[in-house]
Design a protein around this motif. Structure first.
Motif, PDB file in Angstrom:
ATOM      1  N   LEU A 287     -12.281  58.125 -35.525  1.00  0.00           N
ATOM      2  CA  LEU A 287     -12.011  59.148 -34.515  1.00  0.00           C
ATOM      3  C   LEU A 287     -13.258  59.353 -33.661  1.00  0.00           C
ATOM      4  CD1 LEU A 287     -10.425  61.747 -36.998  1.00  0.00           C
ATOM      5  CD2 LEU A 287      -9.177  60.079 -35.612  1.00  0.00           C
ATOM      6  N   GLU A 288     -13.097  60.061 -32.558  1.00  0.00           N
ATOM      7  CA  GLU A 288     -14.278  60.420 -31.785  1.00  0.00           C
ATOM      8  C   GLU A 288     -15.238  61.232 -32.666  1.00  0.00           C
ATOM      9  OE1 GLU A 288     -15.112  59.362 -29.028  1.00  0.00           O
ATOM     10  OE2 GLU A 288     -13.378  58.968 -27.749  1.00  0.00           O
ATOM     11  N   PRO A 289     -16.559  61.004 -32.620  1.00  0.00           N
ATOM     12  CA  PRO A 289     -17.274  60.133 -31.675  1.00  0.00           C
ATOM     13  C   PRO A 289     -17.534  58.726 -32.208  1.00  0.00           C
ATOM     14  CG  PRO A 289     -18.837  61.480 -32.867  1.00  0.00           C
ATOM     15  CD  PRO A 289     -17.477  61.821 -33.418  1.00  0.00           C
ATOM     16  N   ASP A 290     -16.772  58.263 -33.205  1.00  0.00           N
ATOM     17  CA  ASP A 290     -17.070  56.992 -33.860  1.00  0.00           C
ATOM     18  C   ASP A 290     -16.370  55.790 -33.210  1.00  0.00           C
ATOM     19  OD1 ASP A 290     -18.674  58.178 -35.850  1.00  0.00           O
ATOM     20  OD2 ASP A 290     -16.868  58.788 -36.935  1.00  0.00           O
ATOM     21  N   LEU A 291     -15.575  56.017 -32.183  1.00  0.00           N
ATOM     22  CA  LEU A 291     -14.827  54.902 -31.610  1.00  0.00           C
ATOM     23  C   LEU A 291     -15.740  53.859 -30.983  1.00  0.00           C
ATOM     24  CD1 LEU A 291     -11.767  56.697 -29.931  1.00  0.00           C
ATOM     25  CD2 LEU A 291     -11.936  55.673 -32.207  1.00  0.00           C
ATOM     26  N   GLN A 292     -16.814  54.286 -30.368  1.00  0.00           N
ATOM     27  CA  GLN A 292     -17.699  53.339 -29.693  1.00  0.00           C
ATOM     28  C   GLN A 292     -18.379  52.389 -30.667  1.00  0.00           C
ATOM     29  OE1 GLN A 292     -17.644  53.182 -26.376  1.00  0.00           O
ATOM     30  NE2 GLN A 292     -16.158  54.873 -26.494  1.00  0.00           N
ATOM     31  N   THR A 293     -18.598  52.857 -31.898  1.00  0.00           N
ATOM     32  CA  THR A 293     -19.241  52.018 -32.908  1.00  0.00           C
ATOM     33  C   THR A 293     -18.241  51.449 -33.912  1.00  0.00           C
ATOM     34  OG1 THR A 293     -19.690  54.016 -34.203  1.00  0.00           O
ATOM     35  CG2 THR A 293     -21.458  53.219 -32.741  1.00  0.00           C
ATOM     36  N   ALA A 294     -16.976  51.800 -33.734  1.00  0.00           N
ATOM     37  CA  ALA A 294     -15.894  51.328 -34.613  1.00  0.00           C
ATOM     38  C   ALA A 294     -16.186  51.646 -36.083  1.00  0.00           C
ATOM     39  CB  ALA A 294     -15.655  49.832 -34.421  1.00  0.00           C
ATOM     40  N   ASP A 295     -16.700  52.836 -36.332  1.00  0.00           N
ATOM     41  CA  ASP A 295     -16.949  53.285 -37.697  1.00  0.00           C
ATOM     42  C   ASP A 295     -15.706  53.976 -38.255  1.00  0.00           C
ATOM     43  OD1 ASP A 295     -19.555  52.355 -37.952  1.00  0.00           O
ATOM     44  OD2 ASP A 295     -20.387  54.141 -36.981  1.00  0.00           O
ATOM     45  N   TRP A 296     -15.459  53.725 -39.544  1.00  0.00           N
ATOM     46  CA  TRP A 296     -14.310  54.302 -40.217  1.00  0.00           C
ATOM     47  C   TRP A 296     -14.776  55.157 -41.386  1.00  0.00           C
ATOM     48  CZ3 TRP A 296      -9.023  53.357 -39.054  1.00  0.00           C
ATOM     49  CH2 TRP A 296      -8.820  52.506 -37.956  1.00  0.00           C
ATOM     50  N   HIS A 297     -14.045  56.229 -41.681  1.00  0.00           N
ATOM     51  CA  HIS A 297     -14.429  57.157 -42.726  1.00  0.00           C
ATOM     52  C   HIS A 297     -13.223  57.520 -43.594  1.00  0.00           C
ATOM     53  CE1 HIS A 297     -18.305  57.762 -40.743  1.00  0.00           C
ATOM     54  NE2 HIS A 297     -17.641  57.886 -39.604  1.00  0.00           N
ATOM     55  N   GLU A 298     -13.494  57.757 -44.879  1.00  0.00           N
ATOM     56  CA  GLU A 298     -12.452  58.201 -45.793  1.00  0.00           C
ATOM     57  C   GLU A 298     -12.060  59.648 -45.468  1.00  0.00           C
ATOM     58  OE1 GLU A 298     -10.933  56.655 -48.416  1.00  0.00           O
ATOM     59  OE2 GLU A 298     -12.035  54.755 -48.234  1.00  0.00           O
ATOM     60  N   ILE A 299     -10.772  59.921 -45.563  1.00  0.00           N
ATOM     61  CA  ILE A 299     -10.247  61.263 -45.330  1.00  0.00           C
ATOM     62  C   ILE A 299      -9.700  61.807 -46.654  1.00  0.00           C
ATOM     63  CG2 ILE A 299      -8.553  62.652 -44.074  1.00  0.00           C
ATOM     64  CD1 ILE A 299     -10.672  61.442 -42.263  1.00  0.00           C
TER      65      ILE A 299
END
Length: 351
Positions: A287-299
């Motif tokens: 999600l924003e702001p991670d889209l530019q770096t294509a980072d993914w996180h556990e929810i």
């Protein structure tokens, strides 16, 4: 708290899950079982201390001392057994699929609406925590407008015997034979992955294209009385109401996957990856702001109440009756159109 008197219709393997699930709910009394097989019925009633057993549904309806029914009969029996229950004003939880053809499913949904009873279909993967959390995030607009999805339901029991030997056990062989009521992998688990994908997306499919494949699995395509002609793998393309497109696959030849569901869904402001693999639910997001770096996180995903207490809660007016027969009917219409498409070499059809 008023007791809910429950009848279990059908006493096969899945019925034991229902008996155990309902048996843990305060105020629920399992008062009867119904099965045409006297020995199996007697053993089931003895195992779960059920006081009444009936050989036919007509006998049980004539007795009538029950409020609700969980219908765990084979797929083809759902329609002819559920309709008289609705006419008698009984609340019904029906195993999936709701019916084996769309017109019957639509009749069941309309009859349930007219009867004004609680009606639910057991789409068991609604119990997956990651699915419910992902659906919530989509509805809150956290990934924006849905544009694309990829979904799969992967099983491997035709390549290894982790669940039993399909070549010799009737509980598996019937699933490979249209003459024994099977709609193949499309009807058996296709309904789950289509619900998984479209429920999370919050959009129904309005168009579908489908290819089905049945593989050679035995000399002459037959084992004993079972002709192995039901489809083993399905691939679909779907178009959602908002114009988004996606691919959906289901197979029993996914070596290395016992019973795994996956969804990747992308909006214009974020993406989600939902999985239920080896019984473990997992949700990841970018999600924003991670889209530019294509980072993914556990929810984090809070636990979800199973279908059994949700059905009872709906009867008591303490929760919604979801998923209901109308949802089951919509999914059956989608499955029927997918099958029609396969008969027309994958032609894209309106749902």
């Amino acid at each position: 708290m008023d007791p809910v008197r429950l009848l279990i219709l059908g006493t096969g393997g899945m019925a034991r899950n229902h008996a155990e699930g309902f048996g843990r709910i305060p105020g629920v009394q399992i008062v009867a079982g119904v099965d045409t097989r006297p020995e199996q019925l007697a053993a089931f009633c003895a195992d779960f201390d059920i006081p009444n057993g009936f050989a036919t549904l007509d006998e049980a309806l004539a007795w009538g001392e029950f409020d609700a029914v969980t219908n765990v009969t084979p797929d083809a029996a759902h329609y002819p057994t559920t309709m008289p229950l609705l006419a008698a004003g009984k609340h019904v939880l029906c195993e999936k699929p709701l019916a084996t053809q769309a017109d019957h499913a639509a009749e069941m949904a309309e009859a349930a609406r007219r009867a004004g009873v609680v009606n639910m279909v057991n789409l068991s993967y609604r119990n997956v925590a990651a699915l419910q959390k992902a659906a919530q995030m989509v509805r809150e607009g956290q990934i924006g407008t849905i544009r694309h999805l990829e979904a799969s339901y992967l099983q491997s029991w035709l390549t290894q015997p982790a669940w039993g030997e399909w070549r010799s056990e009737s509980q598996w062989l019937w699933r490979l034979s249209t003459a024994h009521g099977s709609k193949g992998v499309l009807g058996d688990v296709g309904i789950h992955i289509l619900d998984f994908a479209t429920f999370i997306a919050g959009e129904d499919a309005v168009q579908v294209s489908c290819l089905l494949k049945t593989f050679d699995k035995a000399p002459g395509g037959k084992i004993g009385e079972y002709r192995l002609d039901a489809n083993d793998s399905a691939t679909m393309q779907i178009v959602l109401e908002n114009g988004a497109i996606g691919t959906v696959a289901a197979t029993r030849f996914a070596s290395g996957h016992l019973n795994d569901l996956r969804l990747r869904i992308y909006g214009d402001t974020g993406g989600l990856e939902v999985s239920f693999e080896k019984g473990v639910s997992r949700l990841r997001a970018s999600l924003e702001p991670d889209l530019q770096t294509a980072d993914w996180h556990e929810i984090d995903t809070p636990e979800v109440q199973p279908i059994y207490p949700r059905f009872i809660a709906a009867i008591r007016g303490e929760g919604p009756a979801e998923p209901d027969f109308a949802r089951g009917a919509a999914l059956q219409r989608l499955l029927d159109r997918a099958e029609d498409s396969a008969h027309q070499n994958g032609l894209l059809l309106q749902v």
